[in-house]
Write a protein that holds these residues in place. Structure first.
Motif, mmCIF file in Angstrom:
data_model
loop_
_atom_site.group_PDB
_atom_site.id
_atom_site.type_symbol
_atom_site.label_atom_id
_atom_site.label_comp_id
_atom_site.label_asym_id
_atom_site.label_seq_id
_atom_site.Cartn_x
_atom_site.Cartn_y
_atom_site.Cartn_z
ATOM 1 N N LYS A 145 -4.042 7.477 -2.290
ATOM 2 C CA LYS A 145 -5.236 7.389 -1.463
ATOM 3 C C LYS A 145 -6.510 6.951 -2.635
ATOM 4 O O LYS A 145 -7.336 6.358 -2.115
ATOM 5 C CB LYS A 145 -5.293 8.834 -1.039
ATOM 6 C CG LYS A 145 -4.447 9.243 -0.127
ATOM 7 C CD LYS A 145 -4.435 8.736 1.144
ATOM 8 C CE LYS A 145 -3.064 8.899 2.155
ATOM 9 N NZ LYS A 145 -3.306 10.092 2.637
ATOM 10 N N LEU B 196 -5.251 2.676 -1.315
ATOM 11 C CA LEU B 196 -5.980 2.789 -0.233
ATOM 12 C C LEU B 196 -7.359 2.637 -0.075
ATOM 13 O O LEU B 196 -8.123 2.171 0.650
ATOM 14 C CB LEU B 196 -5.560 3.932 0.643
ATOM 15 C CG LEU B 196 -4.098 3.655 1.307
ATOM 16 C CD1 LEU B 196 -3.484 5.215 1.785
ATOM 17 C CD2 LEU B 196 -4.073 2.927 2.352
ATOM 18 N N LEU C 265 0.812 -1.156 -0.017
ATOM 19 C CA LEU C 265 -0.112 -0.001 0.036
ATOM 20 C C LEU C 265 0.950 1.208 0.045
ATOM 21 O O LEU C 265 0.292 2.360 0.319
ATOM 22 C CB LEU C 265 -1.151 -0.072 1.279
ATOM 23 C CG LEU C 265 -2.020 -1.066 1.233
ATOM 24 C CD1 LEU C 265 -2.600 -1.145 2.526
ATOM 25 C CD2 LEU C 265 -2.823 -1.050 0.017
#
Length: 304
Positions: A277, A281, A142
């Motif tokens: 993001k 994520l 990640l």
């Protein structure tokens, strides 16, 4: 919706907040920018004031919506405060705004504290802030650089910028043969930026190095160049901070660029770290939690 305690425990476990220990960057800069302004240790969670990662401000016990951002700019925090409901969480990469400067505009101020009035509004509304800096950069699946590599469909051959305790930040690998101009246009589209910061001369690009955030370290660039890289992609190629550190970093890269044979491409510090993001994520939060919504808060200006 989710219990705040469960969300925090899951994030702590995934990113190894306790195991990672003290964040090397923000353990220095948070005290530096907040001291003599207000009692930040009283406002932030006790564990955060020791580790400088994790739950920074604790809101209500139930999280309905999670917001994803990079830097705590005024516009990001104001949007979160306006749209967030009591208990909602803002997950950010940085606990401080970092003005790195604009290659086509003003130089930045470096690390800038969050305005106390905005922090007080966060507390009053009962919303939470969680930040994850170095543990996110080093995360194998990640990570900030990992997200860029996956977006560019890089066939990863090597990782670099190694830490014995945490792993690697940088990525080296092969991409479909292109040229510098096409690669720059692709990066502008991926990161939604009007222009890049650029040095170098390389035209054909088959192998790239990726370092999200501040990649303006000549020893990292030299390692990549020595390992056959055609283009070095980072958040920052030049540091445009208006201080002695920034001017020194700028001069070092300028000197290196006079003899490099590769393309050095900067996509802005904040944009390079925002990509994870809205990709890796976002999908992770969807899979792991039952939030009402996951909301992205991009910055209106990536070069700050």
């Amino acid at each position: 919706m989710e219990e705040l305690l469960n969300v925090v425990q899951s994030l702590d476990n995934e990113f190894g907040i306790e195991r990672f220990g003290v964040d090397p960057t923000f353990s220095r800069f948070i005290p530096q920018v907040y001291n003599n302004k207000f009692d930040w240790k009283d406002l932030f969670e006790p564990r955060f004031t020791k580790l400088f990662n994790g739950l920074m401000i604790k809101g209500n016990a139930t999280v309905q919506n999670i917001f994803l951002a990079v830097f705590p700019t005024n516009e990001v925090l104001e949007q979160f405060i306006e749209e967030g409901e009591a208990g909602d969480m803002l997950f950010m990469h940085h606990p401080l705004l970092m003005e790195c400067g604009d290659p086509n505009g003003k130089w930045g101020r470096g690390f800038v504290p969050i305005d106390e009035s905005l922090l007080n509004k966060v507390v009053s509304k009962g919303v939470s802030i969680y930040t994850c800096h170095a543990p996110l950069d080093y995360h194998r699946k990640l990570g900030t650089s990992q997200a860029i590599a996956e977006e560019l469909k890089v066939d990863i051959t090597e990782r670099f910028i190694h830490s014995e305790n945490y792993g690697d930040i940088g990525i080296i690998g092969k991409i479909k043969t292109t040229d510098t101009e096409c690669l720059i246009n692709q990066l502008k589209k991926i990161f939604d930026i009007p222009y890049v910061d650029f040095e170098g001369t390389k035209n054909t690009v088959e192998k790239v190095a990726i370092v999200a955030g501040c990649g303006d370290k000549t020893k990292w660039i030299k390692f990549a160049e020595d390992n056959g890289v055609d283009a070095y992609i980072s958040g920052e190629i030049h540091c445009h901070m208006n201080n002695d550190y920034g001017r020194s970093r700028f001069k070092e890269i300028e000197n290196y660029a006079t003899h490099t044979n590769i393309s050095l491409i900067g996509v802005s510090h904040s944009a390079s770290e925002y990509l994870v993001k809205k990709t890796l994520l976002y999908k992770w939060f969807e899979k792991e939690f039952d939030f009402n919504s996951i909301k992205l808060i991009p910055q209106s200006k990536w070069w700050l």
